[in-house]
Design an enzyme around this catalytic site. Structure first.
Site, PDB file in Angstrom:
ATOM      1  N   GLY A 157      37.338  70.149  29.392  1.00 38.77           N
ATOM      2  CA  GLY A 157      36.095  70.397  28.994  1.00 38.77           C
ATOM      3  C   GLY A 157      35.791  71.708  28.175  1.00 38.77           C
ATOM      4  O   GLY A 157      34.976  71.795  27.270  1.00 38.77           O
ATOM      5  N   TYR A 158      36.366  72.409  28.283  1.00 36.03           N
ATOM      6  CA  TYR A 158      36.294  73.890  27.752  1.00 36.03           C
ATOM      7  C   TYR A 158      36.690  73.716  26.186  1.00 36.03           C
ATOM      8  O   TYR A 158      35.948  74.289  25.145  1.00 36.03           O
ATOM      9  CB  TYR A 158      37.194  74.998  28.284  1.00 36.03           C
ATOM     10  CG  TYR A 158      37.258  76.287  27.640  1.00 36.03           C
ATOM     11  CD1 TYR A 158      36.289  77.182  28.166  1.00 36.03           C
ATOM     12  CD2 TYR A 158      38.239  76.690  26.735  1.00 36.03           C
ATOM     13  CE1 TYR A 158      36.289  78.480  27.703  1.00 36.03           C
ATOM     14  CE2 TYR A 158      38.017  78.174  26.364  1.00 36.03           C
ATOM     15  CZ  TYR A 158      37.106  78.909  26.610  1.00 36.03           C
ATOM     16  OH  TYR A 158      36.960  80.096  26.343  1.00 36.03           O
ATOM     17  N   ALA A 159      37.617  72.821  25.862  1.00 37.56           N
ATOM     18  CA  ALA A 159      38.103  72.768  24.542  1.00 37.56           C
ATOM     19  C   ALA A 159      37.096  71.831  23.910  1.00 37.56           C
ATOM     20  O   ALA A 159      36.580  72.187  22.896  1.00 37.56           O
ATOM     21  CB  ALA A 159      39.552  71.839  24.455  1.00 37.56           C
ATOM     22  N   LYS A 162      34.028  74.245  23.410  1.00 37.57           N
ATOM     23  CA  LYS A 162      34.232  75.182  22.129  1.00 37.57           C
ATOM     24  C   LYS A 162      34.392  74.542  20.732  1.00 37.57           C
ATOM     25  O   LYS A 162      33.845  75.279  19.802  1.00 37.57           O
ATOM     26  CB  LYS A 162      35.385  76.181  22.549  1.00 37.57           C
ATOM     27  CG  LYS A 162      35.096  76.695  23.784  1.00 37.57           C
ATOM     28  CD  LYS A 162      34.071  77.870  23.428  1.00 37.57           C
ATOM     29  CE  LYS A 162      33.861  78.974  24.631  1.00 37.57           C
ATOM     30  NZ  LYS A 162      32.785  79.880  24.632  1.00 37.57           N
TER      31      LYS A 162
END
Ligand code: NAP
Length: 253
Positions: A157-159, A162
């Protein structure tokens, strides 16, 4: 102070200013001359940050808003855009991360990360950026990541968020550059903050990361704050749509 990095008389809003990169950015912006509005999630930044800003002779106004709550973000966005004193610099720094393997990554974690790391920066930039476009000047600084370029491990989710921030930076820059509004992003490398505590607590990951950093050390929050000041300053007036790595050379490796 005067010169290309002078922010005297500017008002800067920094999300996630309670600690880590956001706290360092708030203080560095004040050192360059800006008054600061700093945000925290459940309470405004503490006296450590407020006092450090005021020690530079600048005003500090603390606000709390849960950027995972879309209604709260909309309310905050309207409040910031409707202020008598316009916002000159918006630093969309607040962020969260959830580490769980992709195959079992809970949807709730995905939703939370996308809300805080992508949707809220967009809504704030949209509302505040509109006023900048109307005035013909302003700086928006997003916070990207090395995971705007790479996939990372167990943080899907973070990747995704970002990577999307890098795209959003370019999309808004394309629309707003002609109106005198600069939209750019910093992409911090591995910074010793709460965000990376789990990595630093894992001796193997910690050593593997350090081994790949040409600079031979993790970043400090201050390392990133300098790049934020640059992108917020007149020195960056002709810089649009850049995602600026501050990574000790990681991506060059
Ligand atoms: P940090 O030390 O964990 O601080 C996170 C900040 O974001 C805190 O001020 C926190 O406020 C705020 N925040 C988190 N969730 C929030 C929410 N739901 N609503 C409002 N505010 C919220 O993180 P950091 O390392 O300084 O990271 C700052 C930014 O840099 C993030 O966007 C992160 O993804 C990015 N980044 C960090 C690294 C790194 O190595 N550290 C690398 C690349 C990118 P509270 O204190 O009130 O919770």
């Amino acid at each position: 102070m005067s010169g290309p990095f002078d922010l005297t008389g500017r008002l800067a809003v920094v999300t996630g200013a309670t600690r880590g990169i956001g706290a360092a950015a708030a203080v560095a912006l004040a050192a360059a001359g800006a008054d600061v509005v700093g945000l925290g999630s459940s309470r405004p930044p503490g006296e450590d940050v407020a006092g450090a800003v005021r020690a530079h002779g600048r005003s500090f106004d603390g606000i709390a808003a849960d950027l995972g709550d879309r209604a709260a973000v909309r309310e905050l966005a309207d409040e910031l855009a409707g202020r008598d004193r316009p916002v000159d610099v918006l630093v969309n720094n607040a962020g969260t991360i959830r580490r769980e393997p992709a195959a079992t990554h809970p949807l709730a974690d995905w939703d939370e990360v996308l809300a805080v790391d992508l949707t809220s920066p967009f809504l704030l930039a949209q509302a505040v950026g509109r006023t900048m476009v109307a005035r013909g000047s302003g700086k928006v600084v997003f916070t990207a990541s090395l995971l705007s370029f790479q996939g990372g491990i167990t943080v899907p989710g973070y990747a995704a968020a970002k990577h999307a921030i890098a795209g959003l930076t370019k999309a808004l820059a394309n629309e707003w550059a002609a109106s005198g509004v600069n939209v750019n992003a910093v992409a911090p490398g591995y910074v010793a903050t709460d965000n990376t505590r789990a990595l630093r607590d894992d001796p193997e990951r910690s050593r593997a990361i350090l081994d790949r950093i040409p600079a031979g050390r993790w970043a400090t929050a201050q390392d990133v704050a300098g790049a934020v000041v640059y992108l917020a300053s007149p020195a960056a007036d002709y810089v649009h749509g850049v995602v600026l790595p501050v990574d000790g050379g990681w991506l060059a490796r």
